[in-house]
Design an enzyme around this catalytic site. Structure first.
Site, mmCIF file in Angstrom:
data_model
loop_
_atom_site.group_PDB
_atom_site.id
_atom_site.type_symbol
_atom_site.label_atom_id
_atom_site.label_comp_id
_atom_site.label_asym_id
_atom_site.label_seq_id
_atom_site.Cartn_x
_atom_site.Cartn_y
_atom_site.Cartn_z
ATOM 1 N N LYS A 9 0.836 -1.203 0.000
ATOM 2 C CA LYS A 9 0.000 0.000 0.000
ATOM 3 C C LYS A 9 0.871 1.254 0.000
ATOM 4 C CE LYS A 9 -3.738 -2.462 2.385
ATOM 5 N NZ LYS A 9 -4.712 -2.449 3.518
ATOM 6 N N TYR A 49 -12.264 -2.992 -3.362
ATOM 7 C CA TYR A 49 -12.784 -3.165 -1.995
ATOM 8 C C TYR A 49 -14.315 -3.110 -1.974
ATOM 9 C CZ TYR A 49 -8.204 -2.792 0.359
ATOM 10 O OH TYR A 49 -6.933 -3.016 0.834
ATOM 11 N N ARG A 85 -1.736 -14.738 3.755
ATOM 12 C CA ARG A 85 -2.517 -14.109 4.820
ATOM 13 C C ARG A 85 -1.826 -14.323 6.177
ATOM 14 N NH1 ARG A 85 -6.833 -10.592 3.735
ATOM 15 N NH2 ARG A 85 -7.852 -11.350 5.618
ATOM 16 N N THR A 91 -5.760 -8.137 10.198
ATOM 17 C CA THR A 91 -6.128 -6.840 9.610
ATOM 18 C C THR A 91 -5.630 -5.690 10.495
ATOM 19 O OG1 THR A 91 -8.102 -7.867 8.676
ATOM 20 C CG2 THR A 91 -8.063 -5.455 8.788
ATOM 21 N N ARG A 102 2.533 -7.192 9.235
ATOM 22 C CA ARG A 102 1.821 -6.149 9.987
ATOM 23 C C ARG A 102 2.245 -6.131 11.456
ATOM 24 N NH1 ARG A 102 -3.952 -7.581 7.194
ATOM 25 N NH2 ARG A 102 -3.789 -6.277 5.330
ATOM 26 N N VAL A 109 -4.759 0.122 11.894
ATOM 27 C CA VAL A 109 -5.466 -0.630 10.856
ATOM 28 C C VAL A 109 -5.534 0.136 9.523
ATOM 29 C CG1 VAL A 109 -7.789 0.156 11.543
ATOM 30 C CG2 VAL A 109 -7.497 -2.089 10.452
ATOM 31 N N ASN A 112 -1.850 -0.274 7.404
ATOM 32 C CA ASN A 112 -1.333 -1.631 7.629
ATOM 33 C C ASN A 112 -0.481 -2.175 6.481
ATOM 34 O OD1 ASN A 112 -3.439 -2.136 5.912
ATOM 35 N ND2 ASN A 112 -4.561 -3.504 7.283
ATOM 36 N N HIS A 115 -1.679 -5.436 1.333
ATOM 37 C CA HIS A 115 -2.934 -6.149 1.048
ATOM 38 C C HIS A 115 -2.634 -7.556 0.564
ATOM 39 C CE1 HIS A 115 -6.699 -7.412 -0.823
ATOM 40 N NE2 HIS A 115 -5.971 -7.761 -1.865
ATOM 41 N N GLU A 126 -9.286 -10.196 -8.149
ATOM 42 C CA GLU A 126 -8.370 -9.069 -7.991
ATOM 43 C C GLU A 126 -7.270 -9.078 -9.054
ATOM 44 O OE1 GLU A 126 -7.210 -9.515 -3.886
ATOM 45 O OE2 GLU A 126 -9.200 -8.929 -3.167
HETATM 46 P P1 GTP Z 1 -6.710 -6.105 2.917
HETATM 47 O O1 GTP Z 1 -5.628 -7.105 2.692
HETATM 48 O O2 GTP Z 1 -6.272 -4.687 2.724
HETATM 49 O O3 GTP Z 1 -7.971 -6.450 2.135
HETATM 50 O O4 GTP Z 1 -7.066 -6.213 4.480
HETATM 51 P P2 GTP Z 1 -7.869 -7.378 5.223
HETATM 52 O O5 GTP Z 1 -8.361 -8.390 4.239
HETATM 53 O O6 GTP Z 1 -7.015 -7.845 6.342
HETATM 54 O O7 GTP Z 1 -9.102 -6.585 5.847
HETATM 55 P P3 GTP Z 1 -10.445 -6.128 5.100
HETATM 56 O O8 GTP Z 1 -10.485 -6.625 3.718
HETATM 57 O O9 GTP Z 1 -11.571 -6.431 6.016
HETATM 58 O O10 GTP Z 1 -10.259 -4.551 5.097
HETATM 59 C C1 GTP Z 1 -9.555 -3.910 4.047
HETATM 60 C C2 GTP Z 1 -8.760 -2.765 4.628
HETATM 61 O O11 GTP Z 1 -9.654 -1.816 5.162
HETATM 62 C C3 GTP Z 1 -7.856 -3.125 5.796
HETATM 63 O O12 GTP Z 1 -6.593 -3.596 5.384
HETATM 64 C C4 GTP Z 1 -7.725 -1.812 6.516
HETATM 65 O O13 GTP Z 1 -6.735 -0.997 5.903
HETATM 66 C C5 GTP Z 1 -9.081 -1.190 6.295
HETATM 67 N N1 GTP Z 1 -9.920 -1.446 7.455
HETATM 68 C C6 GTP Z 1 -10.518 -2.615 7.802
HETATM 69 N N2 GTP Z 1 -11.205 -2.487 8.958
HETATM 70 C C7 GTP Z 1 -11.020 -1.200 9.341
HETATM 71 C C8 GTP Z 1 -11.475 -0.449 10.458
HETATM 72 O O14 GTP Z 1 -12.175 -0.929 11.352
HETATM 73 N N3 GTP Z 1 -11.084 0.870 10.501
HETATM 74 C C9 GTP Z 1 -10.319 1.429 9.542
HETATM 75 N N4 GTP Z 1 -9.961 2.724 9.652
HETATM 76 N N5 GTP Z 1 -9.862 0.740 8.478
HETATM 77 C C10 GTP Z 1 -10.216 -0.555 8.387
HETATM 78 MG MG MG Z 2 -9.392 -7.915 2.516
#
Ligand code: GTP
Ligand code: MG
Length: 149
Positions: A9, A49, A85, A91, A102, A109, A112, A115, A126
């Site tokens: 990112k 997303y 993962r 996350t 991470r 969050v 982080n 992705h 994707e």
């Molecule tokens: P990605 O690999 O980026 O997809 O992350 P993930 O799969 O671990 O989590 P998810 O797909 O649920 O969320 C995508 C992204 O949204 C996360 O990596 C975070 O950057 C952001 N995000 C998720 N939950 C929160 C939250 O509660 N607050 C905030 N500010 N950002 C969030």
């Molecule tokens: Mg995700």
């Protein structure tokens, strides 16, 4: 022959973590089949997303992800989706163990740094969203015999 979409990112790029992250995937034995530095449009990120579109943090997420260049990659290998993962951590960096990306490199969050696709199906979606077929290289892995039994 499983593939995953992995992206450093904008915060990861700004913090010079690209080399470290690529090193981790190489060390593990995964094979890099696609990579580019991109400034993603908000449209692409909203599509990427799309499952999160109703979340309160969605607009901030799209803004953050479009705030600078992203290193978009496709990695191939045994169970690469699930393994990557694990390598990423949770996350929320606060829940991520030391030794994960991470867990080692970030605090919040919304910053982080990386992705990773969360299922084989999302990986396929994707990869086709971020890459054209001719941007993916299928190279002969001559050391595969030393990685796979
Ligand atoms: P990605 O690999 O980026 O997809 O992350 P993930 O799969 O671990 O989590 P998810 O797909 O649920 O969320 C995508 C992204 O949204 C996360 O990596 C975070 O950057 C952001 N995000 C998720 N939950 C929160 C939250 O509660 N607050 C905030 N500010 N950002 C969030
Ligand atoms: Mg995700």
């Amino acid at each position: 022959n499983e593939h995953s979409f992995i992206a450093v990112k904008p915060d990861g790029v700004h913090r010079r973590l690209v080399g470290e992250i690529i090193r981790g995937f190489e060390k593990k034995g995964f094979r890099l089949v696609g990579m580019k530095l991109v400034q993603a449009s908000e449209d692409l990120l909203r599509e990427h997303y799309r499952d999160l579109r109703d979340k309160p943090f969605f607009n901030g997420l799209v803004r953050n992800m479009s705030s600078g260049p992203i290193v978009a990659m496709v990695w191939q290998g045994l169970d690469v989706v699930k393994m990557s993962r694990k390598m990423l951590g949770e996350t929320n960096p606060a829940d991520s163990l030391p030794g994960t990306i991470r867990g080692d490199y970030c605090l919040e969050v919304g910053r982080n740094v990386i992705h990773g696709s969360d299922s084989v199906e999302s990986a396929q979606r994707e990869i086709s969203l971020w890459f054209r077929q001719n941007e993916l290289q299928c190279w002969e892995d001559s050391s595969g015999h030393w990685i796979y039994e």
